[in-house]
Design a protein around this motif. Structure first.
Motif, PDB file in Angstrom:
ATOM      1  N   VAL A 162     -11.209  34.059  39.001  1.00  0.00           N
ATOM      2  CA  VAL A 162     -11.086  33.413  39.970  1.00  0.00           C
ATOM      3  C   VAL A 162     -10.929  34.864  41.215  1.00  0.00           C
ATOM      4  N   LEU A 163      -9.998  35.970  40.835  1.00  0.00           N
ATOM      5  CA  LEU A 163      -9.953  36.612  42.331  1.00  0.00           C
ATOM      6  C   LEU A 163     -11.790  37.079  42.804  1.00  0.00           C
ATOM      7  N   PHE A 164     -12.023  37.810  41.778  1.00  0.00           N
ATOM      8  CA  PHE A 164     -13.238  37.345  42.636  1.00  0.00           C
ATOM      9  C   PHE A 164     -13.947  36.587  43.020  1.00  0.00           C
ATOM     10  N   VAL A 165     -14.518  35.532  42.318  1.00  0.00           N
ATOM     11  CA  VAL A 165     -14.716  34.902  43.113  1.00  0.00           C
ATOM     12  C   VAL A 165     -13.598  34.432  44.458  1.00  0.00           C
ATOM     13  N   PHE A 166     -12.501  34.053  44.448  1.00  0.00           N
ATOM     14  CA  PHE A 166     -11.971  34.004  45.742  1.00  0.00           C
ATOM     15  C   PHE A 166     -12.432  35.342  47.180  1.00  0.00           C
ATOM     16  N   LYS A 167     -12.531  37.230  46.323  1.00  0.00           N
ATOM     17  CA  LYS A 167     -12.517  37.780  47.246  1.00  0.00           C
ATOM     18  C   LYS A 167     -14.487  37.777  47.679  1.00  0.00           C
ATOM     19  N   LEU A 168     -15.272  37.467  47.138  1.00  0.00           N
ATOM     20  CA  LEU A 168     -16.474  36.471  47.420  1.00  0.00           C
ATOM     21  C   LEU A 168     -16.282  35.448  48.349  1.00  0.00           C
ATOM     22  N   SER A 169     -16.103  34.889  48.845  1.00  0.00           N
ATOM     23  CA  SER A 169     -15.440  33.808  49.332  1.00  0.00           C
ATOM     24  C   SER A 169     -15.509  34.159  50.465  1.00  0.00           C
ATOM     25  N   ILE A 170     -14.564  34.997  51.057  1.00  0.00           N
ATOM     26  CA  ILE A 170     -14.126  36.015  51.897  1.00  0.00           C
ATOM     27  C   ILE A 170     -15.032  36.772  53.123  1.00  0.00           C
ATOM     28  N   ILE A 171     -15.504  37.192  51.516  1.00  0.00           N
ATOM     29  CA  ILE A 171     -16.635  37.876  51.978  1.00  0.00           C
ATOM     30  C   ILE A 171     -18.157  37.195  53.150  1.00  0.00           C
ATOM     31  N   VAL A 172     -17.882  36.247  52.139  1.00  0.00           N
ATOM     32  CA  VAL A 172     -19.263  35.303  53.428  1.00  0.00           C
ATOM     33  C   VAL A 172     -18.780  34.315  54.382  1.00  0.00           C
ATOM     34  N   GLU A 173     -17.115  34.276  54.641  1.00  0.00           N
ATOM     35  CA  GLU A 173     -16.697  34.003  55.877  1.00  0.00           C
ATOM     36  C   GLU A 173     -16.812  35.068  56.520  1.00  0.00           C
ATOM     37  N   GLN A 174     -17.180  35.751  56.360  1.00  0.00           N
ATOM     38  CA  GLN A 174     -17.278  37.021  57.393  1.00  0.00           C
ATOM     39  C   GLN A 174     -18.550  37.377  57.700  1.00  0.00           C
TER      40      GLN A 174
END
Length: 726
Positions: A114-126
């Motif tokens: 879940v932590l990896f998925v969360f970090k990946l979603s933040i990069i997409v937001e950026q």
């Protein structure tokens, strides 16, 4: 003679490379996206957990992701937060459109990290933030160097490791909202007005909900100023245009807005705001003094010039242009609008007369944290700098170099005036090895290094104007020099941030990594002071790095007797029950709350309402066995006495909870003024389930609205990238 030969070669190289660099223009956005992805690679791949407010965002994301992963629906109840609360607020507060999309995509792909998925979603937001800034820059500016400089400044501090809401999410859709607003005013097309409104609603998903009261006056001011300044008062006539597209966007905006309001209203009716006055509304004194946050010029200098905080730095080049006074922009309505908005936000942040006047803007009494203007201010400063860069590129070399040296002098003057340089200098002078200490501080990641870049760039610019280099294209060369200086500046800042992350945090040990993966919920028979389960202990250790919020219990799946972390919200009836306990009834209270007695228990005659002092439970013989549990459901077998007893569940009472006993619906009774109970006798199969149809419908609508918004935003990014490449 040898120098002439080298110069001739340089001219030939310039003539050869010019058409190639012109063709490379179409790769600008791809370069920026690649650079942004590269800057985030080490945060994505290294096993570092997020911290502070970013940790709270991750914990809420984890709760919804984990529930959806195992149960394929949206959690409506949070049993681990303050004896149980509805989840509507956290869905609005923690799940951005990108989060909604990644919850569905991650669960579909069975991704359990879940932590990896969360970090990946933040990069997409950026990347969505970069796309909005790129589109807005292309709309306002004509020169390639300006667009690159503005976008580089934007992604310089798109940093999300510590304070995700206040450092990044507060600003990430601002450029796109302004882009749609500008297109509406310029083109008089109603879809852009409604797209601006829908963008604001999507922006409020996953943010502190009161941020909307900061964005709204900002957008209203920008739109009103541009319309009045340009005499476009007839622009609103197009909103009455009859078309399916216009009607669909209006309907989407209204339904999403109503779902937001309904979810928030039903939640607020149930909750006691522990850190705010009733209903979350602040009086003027609280508005100006909340958390003792008052911004001073020193704070801005530390953030924007020295880069001592990771969320606001834009590079020194855009800031230098703030000191360049040009008369050629005095009739530019767009520059004036952004400049006045920048001054207004600055004034607002000083928590004085300006903020007091803004308090009376509709909705503003619900806002707090006047310090949270750095993000929007960063975007406004970059846009203002962009207008000046458009002219700056064509200014003569003397004017360029004068600006660089005068700006650096002003920065040094401010460092002295604000008292920042005194401690540094006295510390150096106290050291007998002055030169060696100064040399040690002049490293790649220091503000001193970033300051030194620009005098060197000015020297290179001066050399490029010497008669020997007359045959070269100086404007193009100067742009390349300054953009290279800005890139080096940003690289230095990012290395500084990276080192700070390494110093302030720790990599997750291998045994802790899996504690943040998906984990099926299990029922805790009794609350305790500290977790007994090994995984729950691992979670508390893994995320307890500058952490302060009680949402951590939703990851640990642990219900404490007393929270060791910050609680901002609590059910109203739980607050009343806690207040009713006297000094002599604390033991009884702990039994009632399920701390020194089971959470699920049979009682003879629990009080139907709140009594003070709290009385001890009168336990009844019998057996209770849990057969299934998740956040929204509880199934159990109960053997009660033939004469009957009350099954008490020490979890907050809410009208959304329903019960089935032996396949038949049975009403739930409130006991102790705060908890749930059923009257049973003999052997029974009991099911508790949370069912609030309108709230559930709104949750699903907002999840789908967020997912479709994310798909639209990703599609816009791909479309913009494709159009830039062809």
């Amino acid at each position: 003679m040898q120098l002439d030969t080298h110069f001739d070669r340089l001219k030939k190289l310039d003539s050869y490379l010019h058409p190639h660099f012109t063709r490379l223009k179409k790769f600008d956005l791809l370069f920026l996206i690649t650079l942004l992805a590269g800057m985030n690679t080490y945060y994505l791949l290294l096993p570092y957990p997020v911290s502070h407010d970013s940790a709270e965002a991750f914990e809420s994301f984890y709760f919804f992701y984990n529930h959806f992963y195992f149960n394929h629906n949206i959690a409506q109840w949070m049993p681990y937060y303050s004896f149980g609360v509805p989840s509507q607020y956290w869905q609005l507060y923690a799940l951005t459109p990108v989060s909604c999309f990644f919850i569905l995509l991650g669960c579909l792909c069975k991704a359990n990290n879940v932590l990896f998925v969360f970090k990946l979603s933040i990069i997409v937001e950026q990347m969505i933030f970069l796309c909005g800034l790129y589109l807005l820059s292309k709309k306002l500016f004509t020169q390639r160097g300006t667009v690159l400089a503005v976008c580089l400044g934007g992604i310089a501090s798109a940093f999300t490791y510590e304070n995700l809401p206040s450092d990044f999410r507060i600003l990430y859709l601002l450029p796109l909202a302004v882009y749609f607003l500008v297109r509406f005013i310029q083109e008089k097309r109603p879809e852009f007005f409604w797209l601006c409104g829908i963008t604001v609603l999507a922006w409020d998903m996953g943010n502190a909900l009161y941020f909307i009261f900061l964005w709204t006056p900002l957008l209203v001011f920008l739109g009103s100023f541009l319309i009045l300044k340009q005499g476009r008062l007839d622009v609103f006539k197009c909103l009455t245009e009859r078309s399916f597209r216009n009607a669909g966007l209006i309907l989407l905006f209204c339904v999403a807005g109503l779902c937001f309001f309904y979810q928030l209203k039903t939640f607020a009716d149930f909750i006691d705001f522990l850190s705010r006055p009733a209903e979350g509304k602040n009086n003027l004194f609280q508005f100006l003094t909340y958390a003792n946050t008052k911004v001073a010029l020193q704070d801005y200098f530390n953030r924007f010039v020295l880069g001592l905080y990771p969320g606001s730095y834009v590079g020194l080049l855009p800031l230098m242009l703030c000191f360049w006074n040009t008369q050629r922009l005095k009739h530019n309505a767009y520059y004036q609008a952004f400049f006045l908005a920048t001054i207004g936000l600055l004034w607002f942040s000083f928590a004085g007369i300006g903020a007091s006047l803004m308090y009376f803007f509709p909705g503003m009494p619900y806002y707090r944290h006047l310090i949270y203007v750095y993000g929007p201010l960063k975007v406004l400063v970059l846009i203002c700098a962009g207008f000046k860069l458009e002219i700056f590129w064509n200014a003569d070399v003397k004017e360029k170099n004068t600006l660089i040296f005068v700006s650096l002098f002003i920065f040094l003057f401010l460092a002295d005036a604000l008292g920042l340089s005194k401690d540094w200098l006295t510390g150096l002078l106290a050291d007998k090895r002055l030169l060696s200490e100064l040399q040690a501080q002049m490293n790649f990641h220091s503000p001193l290094f970033r300051f030194a870049i620009y005098p060197l760039a000015a020297g290179a610019i001066f050399i490029s104007t010497l008669p020997r280099f007359k045959g070269l294209n100086n404007v193009r060369l100067i742009k390349a020099i300054l953009l290279a200086a800005l890139c080096l500046d940003i690289a230095s800042f990012h290395y500084q941030v990276y080192k700070e992350v390494l110093q302030r945090s720790f990599p997750l040990p291998k045994e802790f990594e899996h504690s943040l993966w998906t984990h099926r919920e299990g029922f805790e028979p009794q609350r305790s002071e500290s977790p007994q389960d090994g995984r729950a202990l691992d979670v508390l250790l893994a995320l307890n790095n500058g952490h302060k919020y009680a949402t951590i219990y939703s990851v640990a799946q642990f219900s404490p007797c007393v929270s060791s972390f910050r609680l901002d919200l609590q059910p109203i009836e739980i607050s009343r029950l806690l207040s009713a306990a006297t000094a002599g009834s604390q033991g009884a209270l702990k039994e009632v709350m399920g701390c020194d007695a089971p959470k699920l228990r049979l009682e003879n005659s629990p009080p139907m309402s709140l009594v003070s002092p709290v009385v001890r439970p009168d336990l009844s013989p019998g057996q209770v066995q849990v057969t299934h549990f998740n956040s929204d459901e509880l199934t159990l077998r109960v053997d009660a006495p033939a004469a009957g007893a009350w099954l008490v569940y020490a979890d907050s009472y809410h009208p959304g909870w329903q019960a089935m006993v032996n396949g038949k619906k049975q009403p739930i009774v409130r006991v102790y003024g705060a908890f749930k109970a059923l009257r049973l006798n003999g052997h029974n199969d009991v099911e508790f389930y949370f069912n609030s149809p309108v709230n559930t419908l709104c949750s699903w609508f907002l999840m789908l609205f967020g997912t479709m918004s994310c798909i639209f935003l990703i599609g816009l990014l791909v479309k913009t990238l494709y159009e830039s490449l062809i």
